[in-house]
Design a protein around this motif. Structure first.
Motif, short mmCIF file in Angstrom:
data_model
loop_
_atom_site.label_atom_id
_atom_site.label_comp_id
_atom_site.label_asym_id
_atom_site.label_seq_id
_atom_site.Cartn_x
_atom_site.Cartn_y
_atom_site.Cartn_z
N ILE A 126 0.85 -1.19 0.00
CA ILE A 126 0.00 0.00 0.00
C ILE A 126 0.89 1.24 0.00
CG2 ILE A 126 -1.90 1.18 1.16
CD1 ILE A 126 -2.67 -1.67 0.50
N ASN A 127 0.60 2.17 -0.89
CA ASN A 127 1.30 3.46 -0.93
C ASN A 127 0.46 4.46 -0.13
OD1 ASN A 127 2.58 5.86 -1.53
ND2 ASN A 127 2.68 5.49 -3.73
N GLN A 128 0.67 4.46 1.19
CA GLN A 128 -0.26 5.16 2.08
C GLN A 128 -0.27 6.66 1.88
OE1 GLN A 128 1.13 2.95 5.80
NE2 GLN A 128 -1.03 3.28 6.18
N SER A 162 3.67 -1.88 3.91
CA SER A 162 3.80 -0.46 3.61
C SER A 162 5.18 0.06 4.00
CB SER A 162 2.72 0.34 4.36
OG SER A 162 2.93 1.73 4.22
N ILE A 163 5.63 1.04 3.23
CA ILE A 163 6.79 1.87 3.61
C ILE A 163 6.23 3.28 3.73
CG2 ILE A 163 9.14 2.55 2.99
CD1 ILE A 163 9.03 0.36 0.77
N PRO A 164 5.66 3.62 4.88
CA PRO A 164 4.91 4.88 4.96
C PRO A 164 5.80 6.11 4.96
CG PRO A 164 4.96 3.81 7.10
CD PRO A 164 5.64 2.87 6.13
N PRO A 165 5.20 7.27 4.69
CA PRO A 165 5.93 8.52 4.87
C PRO A 165 6.27 8.68 6.36
CG PRO A 165 3.79 8.90 3.82
CD PRO A 165 3.80 7.49 4.30
N LYS A 166 7.24 9.51 6.66
CA LYS A 166 7.58 9.76 8.06
C LYS A 166 6.43 10.48 8.76
CE LYS A 166 12.30 9.00 7.97
NZ LYS A 166 12.02 7.86 7.09
#
Ligand code: PLP
Length: 227
Positions: A126-128, A162-166
């Motif tokens: 998922i590209n959150q 996911s590799i979420p934004p900070k």
């Protein structure tokens, strides 16, 4: 290499404490050693220290290490971008894929998964933050992709990645949002059991939010060599 042993021991302690604080145990959490840009000897050192799950981003590099480490019964996870012309080798050589973000990719992995192997275990990425530089499907489109994966017999839907934004930049807890998305999908009958989230800098926070697959590179192996 003793450093890898020490780092793993320290990380396992931290994982156990974070899991217990969240009402779970260390056994509920799978630690993936992200070994991109690390030499095969470093993976072997981690294996000797009890590490069994390894994650790679680049197919050719992974295949070389698989050859060098073919005497070890490693669980291999693919966590890189999936190019269409690589789906056959990924489906043949890996046990898990965390980065499925398109129906077409899922269909190709399904078609290429050898019959004598168990279904390929997959996470939907998922590209959150809807970040253009990152792979992954939007939160809104996750359900239809999960349904598509569910229909493919040679894939086993395992969860969301996911590799979420900070969060610091946005004030949003993306880890908690991914945990909420899992519940929503479960309520619609989709068996997304696991959350693959948390890296070296934030795995304890991810575990507090429900992660059960954490992906750690530099915390285990130190800095990566240039590619
Ligand atoms: C490289 C990578 C990691 C590990 O990052 P570290 O910060 O070194 O722990 C985890 N997940 C993915 C998808 C990666 O590409």
């Amino acid at each position: 290499m003793t450093q890898i042993t020490d780092q793993l021991a320290d990380i396992r302690g931290r994982i156990a404490r974070a899991a217990e604080a969240a009402g779970r145990t260390a056994d509920d959490i799978t630690l993936l050693a992200v070994s991109k840009q690390q030499p095969a000897e470093a993976l072997r050192a981690a294996w000797d220290a009890g590490q069994r799950h390894f994650a790679e981003n680049y197919l050719q590099e992974a295949l070389e290490k698989m050859r060098a480490l073919s005497d070890l019964d490693i669980q291999w996870h693919f966590i890189g971008r999936i190019q269409s012309n690589k789906t056959r080798l990924i489906a043949e050589r890996f046990d898990w894929v965390h980065t499925v973000d398109r129906e077409k990719t899922a269909a190709r992995l399904n078609a290429h998964r050898p019959e004598d192997l168990p279904p390929l275990k997959v996470f939907i990425q998922i590209n959150q933050g809807d970040e253009t530089q990152k792979a992954g499907i939007s939160t809104q489109a996750a359900e239809s992709l999960a349904q598509a994966v569910e229909r493919l017999p040679r894939l086993q839907l395992e969860g969301l990645m996911s590799i979420p934004p900070k969060s610091l930049d946005t004030g949003v807890s993306y880890f908690r949002e991914l945990a909420r998305l899992r519940i929503e999908l479960n309520e619609r009958g989709l068996p997304v059991g696991h959350l693959s989230m948390g890296m070296s800098a934030d795995y304890e926070e991810a575990i507090a939010s429900g992660s059960d697959f954490v992906r750690l590179g530099t915390a285990i192996f130190g800095p990566r060599s240039a590619r």
